[in-house]
Design an enzyme around this catalytic site. Structure first.
Site, PDB file in Angstrom:
ATOM      1  N   HIS A 178      12.785  21.269 -19.376  1.00  0.00           N
ATOM      2  CA  HIS A 178      14.236  21.056 -19.380  1.00  0.00           C
ATOM      3  C   HIS A 178      14.749  21.297 -17.972  1.00  0.00           C
ATOM      4  O   HIS A 178      14.253  22.191 -17.287  1.00  0.00           O
ATOM      5  CB  HIS A 178      14.923  22.017 -20.367  1.00  0.00           C
ATOM      6  CG  HIS A 178      16.288  21.580 -20.745  1.00  0.00           C
ATOM      7  ND1 HIS A 178      17.399  21.882 -19.988  1.00  0.00           N
ATOM      8  CD2 HIS A 178      16.727  20.829 -21.786  1.00  0.00           C
ATOM      9  CE1 HIS A 178      18.459  21.342 -20.555  1.00  0.00           C
ATOM     10  NE2 HIS A 178      18.081  20.695 -21.644  1.00  0.00           N
ATOM     11  N   ASP A 220      14.218  18.243 -28.754  1.00  0.00           N
ATOM     12  CA  ASP A 220      13.625  16.999 -29.268  1.00  0.00           C
ATOM     13  C   ASP A 220      12.263  17.231 -29.920  1.00  0.00           C
ATOM     14  O   ASP A 220      11.825  16.423 -30.736  1.00  0.00           O
ATOM     15  CB  ASP A 220      13.482  15.981 -28.131  1.00  0.00           C
ATOM     16  CG  ASP A 220      14.835  15.542 -27.612  1.00  0.00           C
ATOM     17  OD1 ASP A 220      15.714  15.291 -28.444  1.00  0.00           O
ATOM     18  OD2 ASP A 220      15.010  15.473 -26.384  1.00  0.00           O
TER      19      ASP A 220
HETATM   20  N1  COA Z   1       4.931  17.923 -19.474  1.00  0.00           N
HETATM   21  C1  COA Z   1       4.104  18.302 -18.463  1.00  0.00           C
HETATM   22  N2  COA Z   1       4.553  18.862 -17.330  1.00  0.00           N
HETATM   23  C2  COA Z   1       5.882  19.057 -17.215  1.00  0.00           C
HETATM   24  C3  COA Z   1       6.778  18.703 -18.226  1.00  0.00           C
HETATM   25  C4  COA Z   1       6.262  18.109 -19.381  1.00  0.00           C
HETATM   26  N3  COA Z   1       7.064  17.730 -20.370  1.00  0.00           N
HETATM   27  N4  COA Z   1       8.046  19.009 -17.838  1.00  0.00           N
HETATM   28  C5  COA Z   1       7.930  19.556 -16.630  1.00  0.00           C
HETATM   29  N5  COA Z   1       6.641  19.574 -16.250  1.00  0.00           N
HETATM   30  C6  COA Z   1       6.113  20.088 -14.983  1.00  0.00           C
HETATM   31  C7  COA Z   1       6.346  19.077 -13.872  1.00  0.00           C
HETATM   32  O1  COA Z   1       5.246  18.163 -13.766  1.00  0.00           O
HETATM   33  C8  COA Z   1       6.463  19.963 -12.681  1.00  0.00           C
HETATM   34  O2  COA Z   1       5.172  20.362 -12.291  1.00  0.00           O
HETATM   35  P1  COA Z   1       4.796  20.489 -10.729  1.00  0.00           P
HETATM   36  O3  COA Z   1       5.733  21.565 -10.206  1.00  0.00           O
HETATM   37  O4  COA Z   1       3.365  20.865 -10.754  1.00  0.00           O
HETATM   38  O5  COA Z   1       5.088  19.151 -10.140  1.00  0.00           O
HETATM   39  C9  COA Z   1       7.170  21.200 -13.225  1.00  0.00           C
HETATM   40  O6  COA Z   1       6.878  21.222 -14.618  1.00  0.00           O
HETATM   41  C10 COA Z   1       8.674  21.159 -13.018  1.00  0.00           C
HETATM   42  O7  COA Z   1       9.179  20.020 -13.646  1.00  0.00           O
HETATM   43  P2  COA Z   1      10.336  19.089 -13.081  1.00  0.00           P
HETATM   44  O8  COA Z   1       9.939  17.657 -13.313  1.00  0.00           O
HETATM   45  O9  COA Z   1      10.701  19.481 -11.696  1.00  0.00           O
HETATM   46  O10 COA Z   1      11.514  19.472 -14.012  1.00  0.00           O
HETATM   47  P3  COA Z   1      12.820  18.636 -14.145  1.00  0.00           P
HETATM   48  O11 COA Z   1      13.883  19.617 -14.276  1.00  0.00           O
HETATM   49  O12 COA Z   1      13.000  17.614 -13.103  1.00  0.00           O
HETATM   50  O13 COA Z   1      12.511  17.800 -15.466  1.00  0.00           O
HETATM   51  C11 COA Z   1      12.525  16.945 -17.599  1.00  0.00           C
HETATM   52  C12 COA Z   1      13.047  18.057 -16.669  1.00  0.00           C
HETATM   53  C13 COA Z   1      13.212  17.095 -18.953  1.00  0.00           C
HETATM   54  C14 COA Z   1      12.856  15.555 -17.020  1.00  0.00           C
HETATM   55  C15 COA Z   1      10.990  17.106 -17.730  1.00  0.00           C
HETATM   56  O14 COA Z   1      10.696  18.393 -18.191  1.00  0.00           O
HETATM   57  C16 COA Z   1      10.386  16.049 -18.638  1.00  0.00           C
HETATM   58  O15 COA Z   1      10.102  14.924 -18.199  1.00  0.00           O
HETATM   59  N6  COA Z   1      10.173  16.381 -19.951  1.00  0.00           N
HETATM   60  C17 COA Z   1       9.657  15.432 -20.905  1.00  0.00           C
HETATM   61  C18 COA Z   1      10.785  14.576 -21.469  1.00  0.00           C
HETATM   62  C19 COA Z   1      11.672  15.340 -22.405  1.00  0.00           C
HETATM   63  O16 COA Z   1      11.225  16.052 -23.294  1.00  0.00           O
HETATM   64  N7  COA Z   1      12.984  15.148 -22.231  1.00  0.00           N
HETATM   65  C20 COA Z   1      14.001  15.770 -23.052  1.00  0.00           C
HETATM   66  C21 COA Z   1      14.781  16.746 -22.242  1.00  0.00           C
HETATM   67  S1  COA Z   1      15.921  17.653 -23.252  1.00  0.00           S
END
Ligand code: COA
Length: 377
Positions: A263, A314
């Site tokens: 998140h 979700d």
């Molecule tokens: N699966 C695997 N790794 C994940 C992850 C996931 N669902 N969510 C975050 N990470 C990892 C990232 O790869 C990153 O790793 P790194 O530092 O080695 O590169 C780290 O955790 C930080 O993640 P980041 O992408 O910077 O977080 P964010 O705040 O930009 O992203 C989301 C938030 C929601 C976009 C992301 O967690 C995601 O894509 N989740 C899956 C989709 C989802 O469930 N969305 C609903 C949100 S309510």
């Protein structure tokens, strides 16, 4: 040169762009309140109609207020014959998020007050959208299956009526309760991407229907609302709890994104998850879906152990909706059925103290140059 020194907040990460009194997200305690009430408390003690009222009006309704609100909502549920005819014409293989986006836009074209941003008129529009979006989602759901839409039943509550319009019957009270809880948990979440999109559109003094149409477009993406569908596709791909450990180990080894985890704001857990997880477990007991619970647990335990990443709302909501009998592509439209409350509250809040939302960008393209003659290009 000056542009290169500008601090850039990609994804507006950590940027506070305005104030809101609708909800408070507290990442330090991983908690969420709507108008001061903890979301778990509301899910445990209120029906979704009461929560919708709270989100708009700032206080929980008295019985008299609730009765009047329910009467109004039930009176607004029907769609025009024109919109029903349009829904019948939608391509049968289009995504239901595209169809509800189009239906909301259509509702705007039909409303002679669409452009009127008077607060009382907008409040009424919010209730109309709240009442009609479920009817439009359910009508489209049936039309794409070659079935006739089922008209809303004003004797039924909000959740009961939605099942009635989709399936022609009202399920057990436990299923209604689980659905109702999910509605409360999905209703509002401060400046998430779709709500922010609705506020950006509103800030130009556009109308509520345009703002909600844009918000639906934003919600559709798999990094936002579309994740509840993606979670169920993932669980189906895993197949059974026997295959779950191998599947998640492979996913992590391949550095894949595991849907339903992570998140932008909550980094140590999402306070909505335990309530929704309990509702999902209840659903699994009733619907013989306990292997989904085992699968869900293996994936979640591994994500926490290996990556220290927690599930978001979700994650339990996807399989709960599946067990309720909804097609997977209806999960995000169901999120719309709930989030219309939050979006419309934010539209009204934005209008009450509006300032055009217009951020800056740091230019990284070509330096300024002269247009050469065509034979020199
Ligand atoms: N699966 C695997 N790794 C994940 C992850 C996931 N669902 N969510 C975050 N990470 C990892 C990232 O790869 C990153 O790793 P790194 O530092 O080695 O590169 C780290 O955790 C930080 O993640 P980041 O992408 O910077 O977080 P964010 O705040 O930009 O992203 C989301 C938030 C929601 C976009 C992301 O967690 C995601 O894509 N989740 C899956 C989709 C989802 O469930 N969305 C609903 C949100 S309510």
């Amino acid at each position: 040169m000056a542009e290169q020194e500008t601090k850039i907040y990609r994804g507006l990460d950590g940027v506070v762009v305005d104030e809101t009194a609708v909800s408070k997200v507290m990442p330090e305690t991983n908690s969420l309140t709507y108008r001061g009430y903890a979301v778990q408390d509301l899910a445990a003690n209120c029906r979704f109609e009461e929560v919708a009222y709270l989100i708009w009006f700032g206080e929980l309704p008295t019985q008299t207020h609730l009765d009047a609100f329910i009467k109004k909502e039930r009176g607004y549920r029907s769609l025009s014959d024109d919109l029903l005819a349009a829904i019948r014409l939608y391509p049968k293989d289009s995504h239901p998020m595209d169809t509800i986006r189009t239906s909301v836009s259509f509702l705007g074209m039909e409303d002679p007050e669409a452009e009127n941003n008077d607060p009382a008129i907008n409040q009424d529009k919010a209730i109309k959208l709240f009442a009609r979006i479920p009817t439009a989602v359910a009508a489209d759901y049936r039309c794409r299956k070659g079935l006739d839409p089922i008209p809303p039943d004003p004797s039924l509550g909000f959740a009961e009526n939605f099942f009635h319009m989709c399936f022609g019957e009202v399920p057990e009270p436990e299923v209604i309760r689980c659905f109702d809880i999910s509605m409360t948990l999905y209703a509002e979440h401060s400046f998430n991407a779709s709500t922010f999109a609705s506020r950006v559109i509103t800030s130009t003094l556009s109308d509520m229907y345009s703002a909600v149409t844009g918000a639906i477009g934003a919600l559709k993406g798999p990094l936002h609302g579309g994740a509840n569908e993606a979670v169920m596709h993932m669980l189906l791909e895993i197949g059974s709890s026997n295959a779950a450990q191998q599947w998640i180990d492979n996913a992590l080894a391949n550095k894949g994104v595991v849907m339903g985890f992570g998140h932008r704001v909550y980094k140590n857990g999402d306070s909505r998850v335990p309530t929704m997880h309990d509702a999902f477990v209840d659903m699994a007991k009733i619907k013989d879906g306990e292997d989904w619970v085992r699968t869900e647990k293996i994936v979640a335990d591994t994500m926490l152990r290996e990556k220290d990443i927690h599930p978001n709302l979700d994650y339990p909501a996807g399989p709960a909706y599946y067990l309720m009998g909804f097609d997977i592509d209806l999960f995000t439209p169901i999120f719309v059925v709930s989030r219309i409350t939050g979006w419309s509250a934010h539209v009204m809040e934005q209008l009450a103290a509006n300032r055009l939302i217009r951020p800056l960008s740091a230019y990284n393209g070509q330096a300024q140059r002269k247009v050469p003659a065509i034979d020199k290009r």
